[in-house]
Motif scaffolding. Structure first.
Motif, PDB file in Angstrom:
ATOM      1  N   GLY A   1       0.090  -2.289 -26.864  1.00 19.97           N
ATOM      2  CA  GLY A   1       1.410  -1.816 -27.232  1.00 19.97           C
ATOM      3  C   GLY A   1       2.524  -2.523 -26.500  1.00 19.97           C
ATOM      4  O   GLY A   1       2.386  -3.666 -26.069  1.00 19.97           O
ATOM      5  N   GLU A   2       3.636  -1.829 -26.321  1.00 28.02           N
ATOM      6  CA  GLU A   2       4.852  -2.415 -25.758  1.00 28.02           C
ATOM      7  C   GLU A   2       5.089  -1.934 -24.334  1.00 28.02           C
ATOM      8  O   GLU A   2       4.934  -0.749 -24.030  1.00 28.02           O
ATOM      9  N   VAL A   3       5.482  -2.865 -23.460  1.00 28.41           N
ATOM     10  CA  VAL A   3       5.807  -2.542 -22.079  1.00 28.41           C
ATOM     11  C   VAL A   3       7.242  -2.024 -21.998  1.00 28.41           C
ATOM     12  O   VAL A   3       8.167  -2.637 -22.544  1.00 28.41           O
ATOM     13  N   THR A   4       7.416  -0.891 -21.317  1.00 31.32           N
ATOM     14  CA  THR A   4       8.773  -0.374 -21.109  1.00 31.32           C
ATOM     15  C   THR A   4       9.273  -0.625 -19.700  1.00 31.32           C
ATOM     16  O   THR A   4      10.482  -0.684 -19.472  1.00 31.32           O
ATOM     17  N   SER A   5       8.344  -0.773 -18.730  1.00 28.97           N
ATOM     18  CA  SER A   5       8.760  -1.083 -17.361  1.00 28.97           C
ATOM     19  C   SER A   5       7.554  -1.570 -16.566  1.00 28.97           C
ATOM     20  O   SER A   5       6.404  -1.355 -16.959  1.00 28.97           O
ATOM     21  N   ILE A   6       7.854  -2.224 -15.449  1.00 31.52           N
ATOM     22  CA  ILE A   6       6.820  -2.678 -14.518  1.00 31.52           C
ATOM     23  C   ILE A   6       6.876  -1.779 -13.291  1.00 31.52           C
ATOM     24  O   ILE A   6       7.902  -1.683 -12.623  1.00 31.52           O
ATOM     25  N   LEU A   7       5.779  -1.115 -12.980  1.00 31.88           N
ATOM     26  CA  LEU A   7       5.732  -0.156 -11.877  1.00 31.88           C
ATOM     27  C   LEU A   7       5.275  -0.805 -10.574  1.00 31.88           C
ATOM     28  O   LEU A   7       5.607  -0.314  -9.490  1.00 31.88           O
ATOM     29  N   ALA A   8       4.495  -1.872 -10.662  1.00 27.93           N
ATOM     30  CA  ALA A   8       4.025  -2.555  -9.450  1.00 27.93           C
ATOM     31  C   ALA A   8       3.562  -3.953  -9.804  1.00 27.93           C
ATOM     32  O   ALA A   8       3.034  -4.184 -10.895  1.00 27.93           O
ATOM     33  N   CYS A   9       3.770  -4.870  -8.867  1.00 26.07           N
ATOM     34  CA  CYS A   9       3.251  -6.230  -9.005  1.00 26.07           C
ATOM     35  C   CYS A   9       3.275  -6.884  -7.634  1.00 26.07           C
ATOM     36  O   CYS A   9       4.195  -6.650  -6.845  1.00 26.07           O
ATOM     37  N   ASN A  10       2.284  -7.702  -7.352  1.00 23.06           N
ATOM     38  CA  ASN A  10       2.224  -8.370  -6.050  1.00 23.06           C
ATOM     39  C   ASN A  10       2.793  -9.790  -6.091  1.00 23.06           C
ATOM     40  O   ASN A  10       2.597 -10.557  -5.158  1.00 23.06           O
ATOM     41  N   TYR A  11       3.484 -10.138  -7.163  1.00 22.22           N
ATOM     42  CA  TYR A  11       4.227 -11.385  -7.294  1.00 22.22           C
ATOM     43  C   TYR A  11       5.652 -11.060  -7.742  1.00 22.22           C
ATOM     44  O   TYR A  11       5.892  -9.998  -8.333  1.00 22.22           O
ATOM     45  N   ASP A  12       6.566 -11.989  -7.513  1.00 17.29           N
ATOM     46  CA  ASP A  12       7.921 -11.872  -8.062  1.00 17.29           C
ATOM     47  C   ASP A  12       7.914 -12.291  -9.525  1.00 17.29           C
ATOM     48  O   ASP A  12       7.049 -13.043  -9.979  1.00 17.29           O
ATOM     49  N   ASP A  13       8.909 -11.795 -10.262  1.00 15.25           N
ATOM     50  CA  ASP A  13       9.158 -12.207 -11.644  1.00 15.25           C
ATOM     51  C   ASP A  13       7.953 -12.072 -12.560  1.00 15.25           C
ATOM     52  O   ASP A  13       7.566 -13.030 -13.255  1.00 15.25           O
TER      53      ASP A  13
ATOM     54  N   TYR B   1       0.831  -1.208   0.000  1.00 13.37           N
ATOM     55  CA  TYR B   1       0.000   0.000   0.000  1.00 13.37           C
ATOM     56  C   TYR B   1       0.864   1.255   0.000  1.00 13.37           C
ATOM     57  O   TYR B   1       0.579   2.229  -0.724  1.00 13.37           O
ATOM     58  N   GLN B   2       1.896   1.280   0.818  1.00 13.54           N
ATOM     59  CA  GLN B   2       2.791   2.440   0.851  1.00 13.54           C
ATOM     60  C   GLN B   2       3.396   2.704  -0.522  1.00 13.54           C
ATOM     61  O   GLN B   2       3.461   3.847  -0.979  1.00 13.54           O
ATOM     62  N   ASP B   3       3.839   1.645  -1.188  1.00 13.53           N
ATOM     63  CA  ASP B   3       4.443   1.803  -2.514  1.00 13.53           C
ATOM     64  C   ASP B   3       3.416   2.290  -3.528  1.00 13.53           C
ATOM     65  O   ASP B   3       3.723   3.138  -4.383  1.00 13.53           O
ATOM     66  N   LEU B   4       2.194   1.747  -3.457  1.00 19.30           N
ATOM     67  CA  LEU B   4       1.160   2.164  -4.412  1.00 19.30           C
ATOM     68  C   LEU B   4       0.730   3.607  -4.189  1.00 19.30           C
ATOM     69  O   LEU B   4       0.461   4.353  -5.142  1.00 19.30           O
TER      70      LEU B   4
END
Length: 566
Positions: A533-545, A474-477
């Motif tokens: 379109g194309e992904v340039t980065s991942i800003l958040a995810c609740n799983y690894d990898d 939550y803090q990160d989001l």
């Protein structure tokens, strides 16, 4: 956050209350500072650093006013006084100062529709003292026959016969919450003065409780007997409601830079537009119950039905699409003091507790609206395993359970336990689980309502020290929302309008494009989002990898991903 280019956004001019993350505090369950078992204002002050660390911008506090607490503070006895159990006005002033020192604003719950039956206005009105006769809705008549068939929002009739005045009085909620008669100009003047009193103290706005039921029609006609809440069609958005709300704005609110949020009963986006913005009645926003009524069947409170992801997606998307490019701003919430815990209701509070709690938080903090988070949701608090009537405190649930016993539809608590455990507002009102210690670290005394036994595993102390916790997520989001203007002012584009489990949408503002993908299921769901379109980065995810191939996106149970797109 820098002001947005108003030519690239809908919903009018940028404003601080559009960019804010709001955190609702239910004070009696937040933190007890003196060991009497009841949370208080000094207890909130003790946790001011925690609120600052969480990153929220605004606190919405439920009523702190003097009250007999028949409905946990929404039955106000004195609008200009603090409940003794919460502290005093000096404590309130200190809280306001401590929050403002941390750049956190404070808005208060204000109940315009009704008071406590212990308020001096009602005591004078029932005695028909000069000038107070018409402060409430009184109807003379047969003591055995209510004036009409309207029902209370808590179950049972909406009228109670008063032996002192020998007349019926209206209460759309608890019998100890008589409705004010806003047709009386003196009532309007009194309530305007109350609102101005708190604004002059320096608060930053209001959440107006059930504001759109203040106007009742002359003659009190019967309601549709087949309606869930009988009479709703007469008092929701009643005949003079815009006069009342607009008058409050013109006379008081327009002079202050504040946040105003109206709790709309049975409200539609079309109606919301008439209440909000300078072209309406002046409120900033309203919030609705469309998505929180999906699990109600034809039998109302007692009838729990299954809901589909498509239904909640459609309900919330409808509000976005119909409010876009207007001066009516949107709100989003999943839980409040009036609803069950969100991870127990919309997620999976057992096997996928972390995953579903963080997935729900992702929706809340990336959706196009001012987000409202209820205390404890940031650690994934769950529903309580109610086992007896004596444990309950909620006026709504207890009234319904007692009626069930009186009507012989239930003989013992076990007959109603499943519904109470799922539906009761008490689920949200158990104390914050600060630690795994006795009473969850909430109090050194006996808590006014039971502490959830899950506090041993789910608590702030444990999650505060971990980067893989619901709290940390939550803090990160919240930080992400503050840093990404597209998450506040960006256009919303639904990408999965027919997927049975995945809700994916894009937020775009100028050249900035973000994609949010949410799997609302306890199994892996696959979706093709390659057209985005194309992904340039991942800003958040609740799983690894997490993967970035949008053409073959496999979302794990309750997985949430936020991508930046080229």
């Amino acid at each position: 956050m820098c002001p947005a280019d108003t030519e690239t956004i809908g919903n009018g001019e940028p404003a601080w209350w559009k960019e804010a993350v709001v955190y609702e505090i239910y004070p009696q369950s937040f933190n007890d500072s003196d060991g009497d078992g009841i949370g208080d204002i000094p207890g909130v002050i003790e946790k001011a650093d925690y609120l600052d660390e969480l990153g929220i911008d605004v606190i919405w506090m439920t009523p702190p006013y003097d009250s007999p607490h028949a409905d946990n503070g929404y039955d106000i006895r004195n609008y200009r006084s603090i409940l003794d159990a919460f502290g005093d006005m000096d404590d309130f002033d200190r809280l306001l100062s401590e929050l403002h020192d941390r750049d956190i604003r404070l808005i208060l719950d204000m109940v315009l529709n009704h008071t406590s039956d212990e308020h001096e206005w009602f005591r004078k009105s029932r005695r028909e003292e000069d000038g107070y006769e018409d402060y409430y809705h009184w109807v003379e008549g047969d003591p055995d026959q209510p004036p009409n068939n309207w029902t209370s929002g808590f179950g049972g009739p909406a009228w109670t016969y008063d032996d002192t005045r020998e007349a019926w009085y209206l209460h759309l909620f608890h019998e100890k919450q008589p409705d004010l008669n806003w047709r009386n100009p003196e009532v309007r003047r009194e309530m305007h003065d109350v609102v101005e009193f708190w604004l002059e103290k320096g608060i930053d706005g209001f959440r107006f409780d059930v504001f759109n039921v203040m106007s009742k029609p002359e003659g009190y006609p019967d309601g549709d007997p087949d309606g869930g809440w009988i009479g709703m069609e007469h008092f929701s958005d009643g005949p003079r409601i815009h006069e009342y709300v607009g008058g409050l704005y013109d006379d008081v609110l327009s002079a202050y830079d504040v946040m105003t949020v109206g709790e709309g009963m049975d409200i539609t986006p079309r109606a919301a537009k008439r209440y909000c913005g300078p072209s309406g009645d002046g409120l900033n926003m309203v919030y609705h119950y469309d998505h929180t009524m999906l699990d109600y069947g034809d039998g109302g409170w007692w009838d729990i039905v299954d809901w589909e992801v498509s239904e909640i997606r459609e309900a919330l998307t409808k509000w976005v699409q119909q409010l876009e490019v207007t001066d009516a701003w949107n709100t989003v919430y999943l839980g409040t003091h009036d609803t069950p815990r969100i991870v127990s209701r919309f997620g999976n509070d057992d096997r996928y507790h972390y995953e579903s709690a963080t997935m729900l938080g992702t929706l809340l903090l990336t959706f196009p609206a001012t987000p409202f988070c209820f205390q404890g949701d940031e650690i994934g608090m769950t529903n309580y395993p109610w086992s007896s009537r004596e444990e309950m405190r909620d006026a709504d649930a207890t009234n319904r359970v007692e009626l069930a016993f009186e009507e012989d539809s239930a003989e013992e608590f076990a007959d109603v336990a499943d519904v109470v455990r799922y539906r009761s507002r008490d689920n949200a009102r158990t104390p914050i689980q600060w630690s795994g210690d006795a009473a969850g670290g909430f109090t050194d005394g006996e808590p006014w309502i039971p502490v959830n036994p899950a506090s041993e595993e789910i608590n702030v102390a444990d999650q505060r020290d971990r980067t893989d916790s619901v709290l940390s997520y939550y803090q990160d989001l919240i930080e992400l929302r503050h840093n990404e203007e597209a998450l506040v002012y960006g256009v919303y584009d639904l990408l999965t309008d027919d997927h049975p489990r995945v809700w994916a949408f894009e937020r775009s503002l100028g050249d900035e494009r973000l994609l949010v993908a949410l799997n609302w299921a306890g199994r892996t769901s696959r979706v093709d989002l390659s057209d985005a379109g194309e992904v340039t980065s991942i800003l958040a995810c609740n799983y690894d990898d997490p993967g970035t191939d949008l053409g073959a996106l496999a979302l794990r149970p309750y997985e949430a991903r936020v991508f930046r797109l080229a």
